[in-house]
Design a protein around this motif. Structure first.
Motif, PDB file in Angstrom:
ATOM      1  N   ARG A  83       0.832  -1.201   0.000  1.00 42.80           N
ATOM      2  CA  ARG A  83       0.000   0.000   0.000  1.00 42.80           C
ATOM      3  C   ARG A  83       0.871   1.258   0.000  1.00 42.80           C
ATOM      4  NH1 ARG A  83      -1.952   3.044   3.960  1.00 42.80           N
ATOM      5  NH2 ARG A  83      -1.117   1.722   5.616  1.00 42.80           N
ATOM      6  N   ARG A  84       1.916   1.229   0.835  1.00 42.45           N
ATOM      7  CA  ARG A  84       2.743   2.420   0.929  1.00 42.45           C
ATOM      8  C   ARG A  84       3.541   2.671  -0.340  1.00 42.45           C
ATOM      9  NH1 ARG A  84       2.463   3.932   6.166  1.00 42.45           N
ATOM     10  NH2 ARG A  84       2.024   2.188   7.534  1.00 42.45           N
ATOM     11  N   VAL A  85       4.031   1.576  -0.939  1.00 46.65           N
ATOM     12  CA  VAL A  85       4.906   1.758  -2.096  1.00 46.65           C
ATOM     13  C   VAL A  85       4.106   2.235  -3.306  1.00 46.65           C
ATOM     14  CG1 VAL A  85       6.303   0.516  -3.749  1.00 46.65           C
ATOM     15  CG2 VAL A  85       6.655   0.159  -1.358  1.00 46.65           C
ATOM     16  N   LEU A  86       2.897   1.686  -3.470  1.00 46.13           N
ATOM     17  CA  LEU A  86       2.161   2.000  -4.678  1.00 46.13           C
ATOM     18  C   LEU A  86       1.511   3.377  -4.624  1.00 46.13           C
ATOM     19  CD1 LEU A  86       0.556  -1.416  -5.526  1.00 46.13           C
ATOM     20  CD2 LEU A  86       2.391  -0.237  -6.677  1.00 46.13           C
ATOM     21  N   ASP A  87       1.331   3.919  -3.414  1.00 44.80           N
ATOM     22  CA  ASP A  87       0.747   5.235  -3.299  1.00 44.80           C
ATOM     23  C   ASP A  87       1.722   6.285  -3.836  1.00 44.80           C
ATOM     24  OD1 ASP A  87      -0.304   7.667  -2.374  1.00 44.80           O
ATOM     25  OD2 ASP A  87      -1.438   6.568  -0.859  1.00 44.80           O
ATOM     26  N   PRO A  88       1.282   7.143  -4.747  1.00 51.19           N
ATOM     27  CA  PRO A  88       2.246   8.108  -5.318  1.00 51.19           C
ATOM     28  C   PRO A  88       2.771   9.115  -4.309  1.00 51.19           C
ATOM     29  CG  PRO A  88       0.006   8.480  -6.123  1.00 51.19           C
ATOM     30  CD  PRO A  88      -0.002   7.173  -5.435  1.00 51.19           C
ATOM     31  N   LYS A  89       2.047   9.358  -3.199  1.00 55.57           N
ATOM     32  CA  LYS A  89       2.519  10.360  -2.239  1.00 55.57           C
ATOM     33  C   LYS A  89       3.466   9.772  -1.194  1.00 55.57           C
ATOM     34  CE  LYS A  89      -1.352  12.053  -0.725  1.00 55.57           C
ATOM     35  NZ  LYS A  89      -2.637  11.708  -1.323  1.00 55.57           N
ATOM     36  N   LEU A  90       3.669   8.480  -1.169  1.00 60.10           N
ATOM     37  CA  LEU A  90       4.487   7.803  -0.152  1.00 60.10           C
ATOM     38  C   LEU A  90       4.064   8.178   1.266  1.00 60.10           C
ATOM     39  CD1 LEU A  90       8.175   7.867  -1.387  1.00 60.10           C
ATOM     40  CD2 LEU A  90       6.718   5.899  -1.193  1.00 60.10           C
ATOM     41  N   PRO A  91       2.953   7.649   1.794  1.00 65.19           N
ATOM     42  CA  PRO A  91       2.467   8.043   3.115  1.00 65.19           C
ATOM     43  C   PRO A  91       3.298   7.445   4.235  1.00 65.19           C
ATOM     44  CG  PRO A  91       1.106   6.324   2.240  1.00 65.19           C
ATOM     45  CD  PRO A  91       2.125   6.609   1.197  1.00 65.19           C
ATOM     46  N   ILE A  92       4.446   8.044   4.539  1.00 69.39           N
ATOM     47  CA  ILE A  92       5.256   7.512   5.632  1.00 69.39           C
ATOM     48  C   ILE A  92       5.453   8.588   6.675  1.00 69.39           C
ATOM     49  CG2 ILE A  92       6.451   5.736   4.339  1.00 69.39           C
ATOM     50  CD1 ILE A  92       8.711   7.673   3.983  1.00 69.39           C
ATOM     51  N   ASN A  93       5.732   8.123   7.892  1.00 68.04           N
ATOM     52  CA  ASN A  93       5.857   9.017   9.031  1.00 68.04           C
ATOM     53  C   ASN A  93       6.894   8.409   9.963  1.00 68.04           C
ATOM     54  OD1 ASN A  93       5.303  10.982  10.857  1.00 68.04           O
ATOM     55  ND2 ASN A  93       3.561   9.889  11.753  1.00 68.04           N
ATOM     56  N   PRO A  94       8.147   8.257   9.489  1.00 73.02           N
ATOM     57  CA  PRO A  94       9.079   7.351  10.173  1.00 73.02           C
ATOM     58  C   PRO A  94       9.762   7.960  11.384  1.00 73.02           C
ATOM     59  CG  PRO A  94      10.092   8.246   8.236  1.00 73.02           C
ATOM     60  CD  PRO A  94       8.734   8.845   8.293  1.00 73.02           C
ATOM     61  N   GLY A  95      10.331   7.075  12.198  1.00 70.57           N
ATOM     62  CA  GLY A  95      11.081   7.519  13.355  1.00 70.57           C
ATOM     63  C   GLY A  95      11.611   6.309  14.089  1.00 70.57           C
TER      64      GLY A  95
ATOM     65  N   PHE E  15       5.155  -9.705  -5.078  1.00 67.91           N
ATOM     66  CA  PHE E  15       5.741  -9.141  -3.863  1.00 67.91           C
ATOM     67  C   PHE E  15       7.212  -8.802  -4.062  1.00 67.91           C
ATOM     68  CE2 PHE E  15       2.184 -11.027  -1.322  1.00 67.91           C
ATOM     69  CZ  PHE E  15       1.682  -9.813  -0.952  1.00 67.91           C
ATOM     70  N   LEU E  16       7.929  -9.674  -4.790  1.00 68.52           N
ATOM     71  CA  LEU E  16       9.334  -9.359  -5.083  1.00 68.52           C
ATOM     72  C   LEU E  16       9.417  -8.038  -5.831  1.00 68.52           C
ATOM     73  CD1 LEU E  16      10.959 -12.681  -6.300  1.00 68.52           C
ATOM     74  CD2 LEU E  16      11.334 -11.512  -4.187  1.00 68.52           C
ATOM     75  N   PHE E  17       8.518  -7.872  -6.801  1.00 67.65           N
ATOM     76  CA  PHE E  17       8.537  -6.648  -7.589  1.00 67.65           C
ATOM     77  C   PHE E  17       8.254  -5.436  -6.709  1.00 67.65           C
ATOM     78  CE2 PHE E  17       6.067  -3.575 -10.034  1.00 67.65           C
ATOM     79  CZ  PHE E  17       7.032  -3.191 -10.924  1.00 67.65           C
ATOM     80  N   LEU E  18       7.257  -5.592  -5.789  1.00 68.90           N
ATOM     81  CA  LEU E  18       6.938  -4.463  -4.915  1.00 68.90           C
ATOM     82  C   LEU E  18       8.120  -4.122  -4.009  1.00 68.90           C
ATOM     83  CD1 LEU E  18       3.283  -5.248  -3.983  1.00 68.90           C
ATOM     84  CD2 LEU E  18       4.116  -3.398  -5.378  1.00 68.90           C
ATOM     85  N   GLY E  19       8.794  -5.153  -3.532  1.00 72.43           N
ATOM     86  CA  GLY E  19       9.968  -4.899  -2.703  1.00 72.43           C
ATOM     87  C   GLY E  19      11.021  -4.128  -3.469  1.00 72.43           C
ATOM     88  N   ALA E  20      11.239  -4.545  -4.730  1.00 72.24           N
ATOM     89  CA  ALA E  20      12.234  -3.847  -5.542  1.00 72.24           C
ATOM     90  C   ALA E  20      11.813  -2.420  -5.803  1.00 72.24           C
ATOM     91  CB  ALA E  20      12.437  -4.594  -6.852  1.00 72.24           C
ATOM     92  N   LEU E  21      10.503  -2.233  -6.034  1.00 67.04           N
ATOM     93  CA  LEU E  21       9.999  -0.877  -6.259  1.00 67.04           C
ATOM     94  C   LEU E  21      10.183  -0.033  -5.008  1.00 67.04           C
ATOM     95  CD1 LEU E  21       8.558   0.572  -8.564  1.00 67.04           C
ATOM     96  CD2 LEU E  21       6.432   0.145  -7.397  1.00 67.04           C
ATOM     97  N   GLY E  22       9.961  -0.655  -3.845  1.00 65.70           N
ATOM     98  CA  GLY E  22      10.164   0.069  -2.599  1.00 65.70           C
ATOM     99  C   GLY E  22      11.610   0.477  -2.433  1.00 65.70           C
TER     100      GLY E  22
END
Lengths: 164, 84, 117, 226, 112, 86
Positions: A83-95, E15-22
């Motif tokens: 969900r986080r990766v595919l969202d174009p805005k990258l909804p993260i709030n890390p710490g 999932f591998l692809f998503l990991g790589a994209l991440g």
């Protein structure tokens, strides 16, 4: 007494591993048994970590439950990453937050750290005594107690029974 | 399908070879050289030689990288002493 | 499998180019190891046969089939030993590089002028 | 400038040298006679399911002995070059994390078991002495990375290395007296094809090769790390 | 049965692809490591599991099981070692981060 | 049907390999490249499994196991080098 228990568990682990690799031919049984015996005697000082495992029916039941919960958490974490990766805005709030654990057994602590690493949005960065420092991708509760409640508690109660 | 795998792996291998020679940072160059071995071992497997693939995986991408790293580490320690 | 041969030769080419142009000794050794990998690829791809499979007899490859399907085991054996030797030679070269650094305090090849002609 | 032209000429010559190899390349449809002999007769003659192993250990065993010797000489050369303690390591190393230490204690016996599995099953599955030796050496490497205070016991290392080399040669010589030639594996009965105790002396020879290669690689790594 | 296996393999590959994209998209090292570790672990497990039930048919199911156990144990340990090293040599968190307890605590330790 | 899906899965994993390789090229510093290497080895293990599936030989999985073990040790060595531990 304690060291013998660890050695015995190590021996059984290695023997089962050999059988999984090589099959159950009688010759393999003999050679695998001798190899596992020699290795477990050689590493008996390192086998202390296995001596803290509670062997009982209850801990076996909890182990099954733990594996089940762990797998569910793993799948949930992947959907979360997706969900986080595919969202174009990258909804993260890390710490990086600090949490506390009650576990004292070494094997239990490493299992806990691995579980934390593989569950949604958390990654173990450093361990100091009873404190774990965890990189959290979406910090919702910054103080120690609530973060502990959110991250650690659900695994800890199973691991506490299994590893004591 | 085999052709596609060979093409992708080969192109990645060649580009990481060029990368290994062009990078300024020595350790990054060593990582790239490890990637070459990694991809070459898959090509060995396609050439139906699992023994060689296993050796290359174990030696080429594991131990060679570590041997390079240990040497760089020694050089770094020597350099640190000279500075201090 | 012609493709793999070409990739192997390209690796040898890149490695030789790197060994000749780089100024840093460690980079030269990396070039040497690239040449090593390329040569192994070429030897194995020349020994390959059409639709070949690994020369290991088990449930999926019977003794009678081995002659008609398995690849030539000799290049595999040669390359296998060559890889292990390659590690030892690389380690020896790296130790030499370290000793040179200890003497001169530099890894650049232009600082070593004793052998220049 | 002169150097650049020189380089250019060398690369052109190299291209010219390899061009026929690429243009006249064709995939073999027929393998050479020697390989055909090995593939046809090898399984019945030596009893080894992995034909690469039978070539390395028995048919071309002398080459492997030479190769192990080259490895030994390289190790000895490294030991000779690094014999003096160089003036390093004023700052102590950083300790490994607790997780890595526990993890290495957990994984180390498993890695050793897998290495032993690889070199005792060299005649049945891919792998053999060299790969098993490398896996054992990397197990020791993991120990070196995890415990900074750990020191190799060189006495044990030398004994393992010398004894395995000694027994390797002894088995090879026994082959002359009890079977056809040097490093012939038929001094022991061939056994059932495809089981662990088959292929005559190949599992024993390969185990000794594995121990020797493993101890030599551990020697290289520890000497480089100090 | 083969269809189920192939679908599991496809999920693993996604999932591998998503990991790589991440790894490719995330702004700093720790977030990259988050995506990389989790997605590649589950992705490779599913990929191999699908292959095992699709083709090999129990022949090497045990070997795939051993491989999966190794991956589950080794992958988090190596990620942890890497994250610890990166934090020690002072790789910065991204500007969007909220807090950093570890940095605070280790500085406190230095002052003592 | 199922064969086509397997092949699509392999192609997707090759694209993933390519993306991690881009991170290896771009990666601004050493830890980033190491993360890319880590992901790359795991994707490569999957590709090795797929090759074993294509050629119908079980024994190729042994290579994948050795690969996983050794790459783990390589990554740990890189991490310990970074934090000045060896």
């Amino acid at each position: 007494m304690k060291i013998w228990k660890g050695t015995l568990i190590l021996f059984l682990l290695l023997f089962v591993l050999w059988l999984l690799l090589a099959g159950t031919d009688p010759q393999e049984l003999i050679v695998g048994g001798i190899t596992a015996l020699l290795l477990s005697l050689q590493f008996s000082s390192k086998a202390k970590i296995f001596a803290e495992v509670n062997i009982s029916f209850r801990s076996f039941y909890f182990l099954i439950l733990y594996i089940f919960i762990f797998l569910i958490a793993l799948i949930k974490s992947n959907l979360d990453v997706a969900r986080r990766v595919l969202d174009p805005k990258l909804p993260i709030n890390p710490g990086i937050v600090k949490v506390k654990t009650k576990l004292s057994s070494k094997l239990g602590r490493i299992m806990l750290a691995n579980s934390i690493t593989l569950t949604p949005g958390t990654l173990t960065v450093e361990t100091k005594d009873e404190n774990y420092y965890i990189h959290w991708i979406d910090v919702t509760s910054p103080d120690i107690n609530s973060a502990t409640e959110a991250i650690v508690r659900k695994f800890e109660k199973y691991l506490e029974v299994i590893f004591g | 399908m085999t052709i596609i795998i060979i093409l992708v792996l080969g192109i990645l291998m060649l580009s990481s070879a060029i990368l290994a020679l062009q990078l300024k940072d020595l350790v990054a160059a060593i990582i790239s050289a490890g990637v070459i071995s990694l991809l070459a071992s898959v090509l060995f497997l396609i050439l139906a030689a699992p023994d060689v693939a296993m050796t290359e995986a174990a030696i080429g991408s594991g131990l060679t990288t570590v041997v390079f790293l240990f040497t760089i580490n020694r050089i770094r320690k020597l350099k640190g002493d000279d500075d201090g | 499998m012609l493709l793999i041969t070409i990739f192997g030769f390209a690796l040898i080419f890149i490695g030789i180019w790197g060994m000749l142009t780089q100024k840093n000794i460690i980079k030269m050794i990396i070039g040497f190891s690239i040449v090593d990998t390329g040569i192994h690829l070429v030897i194995l791809s020349i020994g390959f046969r059409k639709e070949g499979t690994a020369p290991i007899i088990d449930a999926t490859l019977s003794k009678a089939e081995a002659v008609s399907r398995a690849i030539d085991p000799i290049p595999s054996a040669l390359v296998l030993t060559a890889i292990v030797i390659g590690l030892a030679v690389t380690a020896l070269m790296l130790v030499y590089a370290f000793k040179m650094y200890e003497k001169k305090g530099s890894l650049q090849i232009k600082d070593f002028k004793e052998l220049k002609w | 400038m002169v150097r650049k032209i020189f380089l250019f000429i060398i690369l052109i010559l190299f291209l010219y040298m390899i061009f026929p190899l690429i243009s006249e390349f064709k995939i073999l449809s027929q393998i050479p006679d020697l390989a055909k002999y090995y593939l046809e007769k090898g399984p019945d003659e030596l009893g080894s399911a992995n034909l690469v192993t039978s070539v390395i250990v028995s048919y071309r065993g002398l080459d492997t002995l030479g190769e192990v010797t080259v490895l030994f000489i390289a190790t000895a050369g490294i030991g000779f070059l690094l014999r003096k303690k160089s003036r390093i390591s004023l700052t102590p190393n950083r300790k490994a994390s607790e997780i890595l230490r526990t993890g290495s204690a957990f994984l180390l016996p498993i890695i050793f078991l897998y290495g032993i599995f690889i070199f005792t099953h060299g005649h049945l599955t891919p792998g053999g002495g060299f790969q098993g030796g490398v896996i054992i050496a990397s197990g020791i490497l993991l120990l070196m990375l995890a415990e900074i205070s750990w020191k190799m016991n060189y006495l044990i290392l030398h004994w393992v290395e010398s004894l395995s080399g000694f027994f390797y040669v002894i088995i090879g010589l026994l082959g002359i007296f009890l079977a056809a030639g040097f490093l012939d594996n038929r001094l022991l009965p061939l056994g059932d094809f495809g089981r662990l105790f088959s292929a005559g002396a190949i599992p024993f020879i390969y185990s000794f090769v594995g121990l020797k290669v493993g101890s030599e690689l551990v020697g290289i790594l520890t000497k480089l790390q100090r | 049965m083969e269809l189920i296996g192939s679908l599991i393999t496809l999920f693993g590959a996604i999932f591998l692809f998503l990991g790589a994209l991440g790894i490719f998209r995330m702004p700093d090292l720790y977030n990259r490591m988050q995506a990389g570790t989790k997605a590649t672990t589950l992705g490779s497990i599913l990929f191999l599991f699908g292959l095992a039930i699709g083709c090999y048919r129990g022949l090497c199911f045990w070997r795939v099981l051993i491989l999966i156990i190794f991956i589950i144990f080794t992958n988090p340990i190596s990620s942890h070692a890497l994250a610890r090293a990166a934090h020690h040599i002072g790789v910065k968190l991204t500007e969007r981060s909220v807090k950093d307890d570890l940095k605070k605590d280790s500085q406190k330790g230095d002052r003592k | 049907m199922s064969a086509i899906i397997y092949h699509i899965a392999a192609i997707v994993s090759l694209i993933a390999l390519f993306l991690t390789f881009l991170r290896l090229i771009l990666g601004p510093d050493l830890p980033n490249r190491t993360v890319a290497l880590d992901a790359m080895t795991i994707i490569t293990i999957s590709v090795i499994g797929f090759i074993g599936f294509l050629t119908k030989r079980v024994i190729y999985l042994d290579v994948a196991i050795v690969y996983g073990l050794i790459s783990f040790i390589g990554i740990v060595a890189l991490a310990r080098y970074l934090e000045r531990g060896i």
